[in-house]
Design a protein around this motif. Structure first.
Motif, PDB file in Angstrom:
ATOM      1  N   ILE A  45       0.843  -1.199   0.000  1.00 42.94           N
ATOM      2  CA  ILE A  45       0.000   0.000   0.000  1.00 42.94           C
ATOM      3  C   ILE A  45       0.878   1.249   0.000  1.00 42.94           C
ATOM      4  O   ILE A  45       0.658   2.182  -0.778  1.00 42.94           O
ATOM      5  N   MET A  46       1.904   1.268   0.863  1.00 39.39           N
ATOM      6  CA  MET A  46       2.786   2.437   0.936  1.00 39.39           C
ATOM      7  C   MET A  46       3.572   2.626  -0.361  1.00 39.39           C
ATOM      8  O   MET A  46       3.817   3.760  -0.780  1.00 39.39           O
ATOM      9  N   LYS A  47       3.945   1.532  -1.007  1.00 40.78           N
ATOM     10  CA  LYS A  47       4.685   1.633  -2.268  1.00 40.78           C
ATOM     11  C   LYS A  47       3.779   2.150  -3.391  1.00 40.78           C
ATOM     12  O   LYS A  47       4.165   2.998  -4.183  1.00 40.78           O
ATOM     13  N   ALA A  48       2.552   1.632  -3.454  1.00 44.16           N
ATOM     14  CA  ALA A  48       1.626   2.009  -4.524  1.00 44.16           C
ATOM     15  C   ALA A  48       1.012   3.392  -4.313  1.00 44.16           C
ATOM     16  O   ALA A  48       0.705   4.083  -5.285  1.00 44.16           O
ATOM     17  N   PHE A  49       0.836   3.783  -3.064  1.00 44.55           N
ATOM     18  CA  PHE A  49       0.168   5.043  -2.725  1.00 44.55           C
ATOM     19  C   PHE A  49       1.048   5.807  -1.727  1.00 44.55           C
ATOM     20  O   PHE A  49       0.865   5.673  -0.509  1.00 44.55           O
ATOM     21  N   PRO A  50       2.011   6.588  -2.204  1.00 46.03           N
ATOM     22  CA  PRO A  50       2.982   7.243  -1.322  1.00 46.03           C
ATOM     23  C   PRO A  50       2.382   8.120  -0.220  1.00 46.03           C
ATOM     24  O   PRO A  50       3.014   8.319   0.814  1.00 46.03           O
ATOM     25  N   ALA A  51       1.180   8.615  -0.405  1.00 39.81           N
ATOM     26  CA  ALA A  51       0.552   9.426   0.645  1.00 39.81           C
ATOM     27  C   ALA A  51       0.157   8.574   1.855  1.00 39.81           C
ATOM     28  O   ALA A  51      -0.057   9.113   2.946  1.00 39.81           O
ATOM     29  N   MET A  52       0.088   7.275   1.655  1.00 39.86           N
ATOM     30  CA  MET A  52      -0.264   6.358   2.746  1.00 39.86           C
ATOM     31  C   MET A  52       1.014   5.960   3.477  1.00 39.86           C
ATOM     32  O   MET A  52       1.582   4.906   3.236  1.00 39.86           O
ATOM     33  N   THR A  53       1.450   6.829   4.358  1.00 39.12           N
ATOM     34  CA  THR A  53       2.661   6.582   5.128  1.00 39.12           C
ATOM     35  C   THR A  53       2.355   5.658   6.299  1.00 39.12           C
ATOM     36  O   THR A  53       1.188   5.399   6.626  1.00 39.12           O
ATOM     37  N   LEU A  54       3.397   5.195   6.961  1.00 40.06           N
ATOM     38  CA  LEU A  54       3.211   4.351   8.135  1.00 40.06           C
ATOM     39  C   LEU A  54       2.408   5.090   9.195  1.00 40.06           C
ATOM     40  O   LEU A  54       1.512   4.509   9.824  1.00 40.06           O
ATOM     41  N   ASP A  55       2.676   6.367   9.375  1.00 42.59           N
ATOM     42  CA  ASP A  55       1.931   7.150  10.368  1.00 42.59           C
ATOM     43  C   ASP A  55       0.442   7.203  10.036  1.00 42.59           C
ATOM     44  O   ASP A  55      -0.404   7.097  10.927  1.00 42.59           O
ATOM     45  N   VAL A  56       0.125   7.377   8.769  1.00 46.47           N
ATOM     46  CA  VAL A  56      -1.281   7.421   8.352  1.00 46.47           C
ATOM     47  C   VAL A  56      -1.946   6.068   8.593  1.00 46.47           C
ATOM     48  O   VAL A  56      -3.056   5.991   9.137  1.00 46.47           O
ATOM     49  N   LEU A  57      -1.267   4.992   8.211  1.00 47.88           N
ATOM     50  CA  LEU A  57      -1.837   3.655   8.407  1.00 47.88           C
ATOM     51  C   LEU A  57      -2.030   3.349   9.890  1.00 47.88           C
ATOM     52  O   LEU A  57      -3.066   2.782  10.277  1.00 47.88           O
ATOM     53  N   LEU A  58      -1.074   3.711  10.716  1.00 48.08           N
ATOM     54  CA  LEU A  58      -1.213   3.484  12.158  1.00 48.08           C
ATOM     55  C   LEU A  58      -2.374   4.289  12.742  1.00 48.08           C
ATOM     56  O   LEU A  58      -3.133   3.791  13.577  1.00 48.08           O
ATOM     57  N   ALA A  59      -2.530   5.524  12.286  1.00 49.83           N
ATOM     58  CA  ALA A  59      -3.641   6.358  12.760  1.00 49.83           C
ATOM     59  C   ALA A  59      -4.984   5.781  12.322  1.00 49.83           C
ATOM     60  O   ALA A  59      -5.951   5.777  13.104  1.00 49.83           O
ATOM     61  N   MET A  60      -5.052   5.293  11.078  1.00 51.10           N
ATOM     62  CA  MET A  60      -6.299   4.672  10.598  1.00 51.10           C
ATOM     63  C   MET A  60      -6.632   3.453  11.442  1.00 51.10           C
ATOM     64  O   MET A  60      -7.783   3.254  11.838  1.00 51.10           O
ATOM     65  N   GLU A  61      -5.624   2.637  11.724  1.00 51.65           N
ATOM     66  CA  GLU A  61      -5.839   1.431  12.521  1.00 51.65           C
ATOM     67  C   GLU A  61      -6.309   1.790  13.932  1.00 51.65           C
ATOM     68  O   GLU A  61      -7.244   1.187  14.449  1.00 51.65           O
ATOM     69  N   ALA A  62      -5.679   2.781  14.544  1.00 53.88           N
ATOM     70  CA  ALA A  62      -6.055   3.196  15.890  1.00 53.88           C
ATOM     71  C   ALA A  62      -7.485   3.735  15.926  1.00 53.88           C
ATOM     72  O   ALA A  62      -8.250   3.424  16.838  1.00 53.88           O
ATOM     73  N   ALA A  63      -7.845   4.524  14.922  1.00 58.11           N
ATOM     74  CA  ALA A  63      -9.210   5.066  14.862  1.00 58.11           C
ATOM     75  C   ALA A  63     -10.223   3.944  14.674  1.00 58.11           C
ATOM     76  O   ALA A  63     -11.291   3.956  15.290  1.00 58.11           O
ATOM     77  N   ASN A  64      -9.881   2.967  13.849  1.00 56.16           N
ATOM     78  CA  ASN A  64     -10.781   1.841  13.623  1.00 56.16           C
ATOM     79  C   ASN A  64     -10.933   1.008  14.884  1.00 56.16           C
ATOM     80  O   ASN A  64     -12.035   0.590  15.249  1.00 56.16           O
ATOM     81  N   ASP A  65      -9.829   0.776  15.595  1.00 58.39           N
ATOM     82  CA  ASP A  65      -9.871  -0.022  16.822  1.00 58.39           C
ATOM     83  C   ASP A  65     -10.647   0.685  17.920  1.00 58.39           C
ATOM     84  O   ASP A  65     -11.261   0.034  18.767  1.00 58.39           O
ATOM     85  N   ALA A  66     -10.634   2.017  17.918  1.00 58.96           N
ATOM     86  CA  ALA A  66     -11.327   2.788  18.929  1.00 58.96           C
ATOM     87  C   ALA A  66     -12.811   2.955  18.656  1.00 58.96           C
ATOM     88  O   ALA A  66     -13.587   3.252  19.548  1.00 58.96           O
ATOM     89  N   ALA A  67     -13.226   2.733  17.410  1.00 59.23           N
ATOM     90  CA  ALA A  67     -14.629   2.896  17.032  1.00 59.23           C
ATOM     91  C   ALA A  67     -15.466   1.774  17.632  1.00 59.23           C
ATOM     92  O   ALA A  67     -14.997   0.636  17.736  1.00 59.23           O
ATOM     93  N   PRO A  68     -16.705   2.072  17.999  1.00 61.32           N
ATOM     94  CA  PRO A  68     -17.589   1.019  18.507  1.00 61.32           C
ATOM     95  C   PRO A  68     -17.792  -0.081  17.457  1.00 61.32           C
ATOM     96  O   PRO A  68     -17.802   0.201  16.252  1.00 61.32           O
ATOM     97  N   ALA A  69     -17.949  -1.291  17.896  1.00 63.43           N
ATOM     98  CA  ALA A  69     -18.106  -2.440  16.980  1.00 63.43           C
ATOM     99  C   ALA A  69     -19.289  -2.261  16.048  1.00 63.43           C
ATOM    100  O   ALA A  69     -19.230  -2.632  14.887  1.00 63.43           O
ATOM    101  N   THR A  70     -20.370  -1.644  16.502  1.00 59.06           N
ATOM    102  CA  THR A  70     -21.540  -1.461  15.638  1.00 59.06           C
ATOM    103  C   THR A  70     -21.249  -0.482  14.529  1.00 59.06           C
ATOM    104  O   THR A  70     -21.761  -0.628  13.429  1.00 59.06           O
ATOM    105  N   ALA A  71     -20.386   0.502  14.780  1.00 60.63           N
ATOM    106  CA  ALA A  71     -20.035   1.464  13.729  1.00 60.63           C
ATOM    107  C   ALA A  71     -19.204   0.787  12.656  1.00 60.63           C
ATOM    108  O   ALA A  71     -19.321   1.096  11.487  1.00 60.63           O
ATOM    109  N   ASN A  72     -18.348  -0.160  13.042  1.00 60.33           N
ATOM    110  CA  ASN A  72     -17.526  -0.859  12.056  1.00 60.33           C
ATOM    111  C   ASN A  72     -18.340  -1.825  11.222  1.00 60.33           C
ATOM    112  O   ASN A  72     -17.999  -2.130  10.103  1.00 60.33           O
ATOM    113  N   ALA A  73     -19.429  -2.330  11.749  1.00 65.39           N
ATOM    114  CA  ALA A  73     -20.255  -3.304  11.041  1.00 65.39           C
ATOM    115  C   ALA A  73     -21.151  -2.648   9.996  1.00 65.39           C
ATOM    116  O   ALA A  73     -21.651  -3.304   9.098  1.00 65.39           O
TER     117      ALA A  73
END
Length: 74
Positions: A45-73
């Protein structure tokens, strides 16, 4: 911040992202359904889409993990 679903939509959908990351479209569709980009795909993903840095991916993961399970479903 974007989430996995929006990331895939913004980059042309599952087929386009699959082609760019050397993954199968069905696998990328699972990313959309789960609203999560798997860590084993991050290097591609980082190679194909340079704007998707490790920091961005980690932030996305953290936001997803923090979201309520019903919101993710949704």
């Amino acid at each position: 911040m974007t989430d996995a679903k929006q990331f895939v939509r913004d980059h042309g959908g599952p087929k386009a992202v699959a082609l760019a990351t050397d993954r199968k479209p069905g696998a990328v569709s699972l990313w959309v359904n789960r609203n999560k980009l798997p860590r084993d795909a991050w290097p591609e993903i980082m190679k194909a889409f340079p704007a998707m840095t490790l920091d961005v991916l980690l932030a996305m993961e953290a936001a997803n993990d923090a979201a309520p399970a019903t919101a993710n479903a949704a």
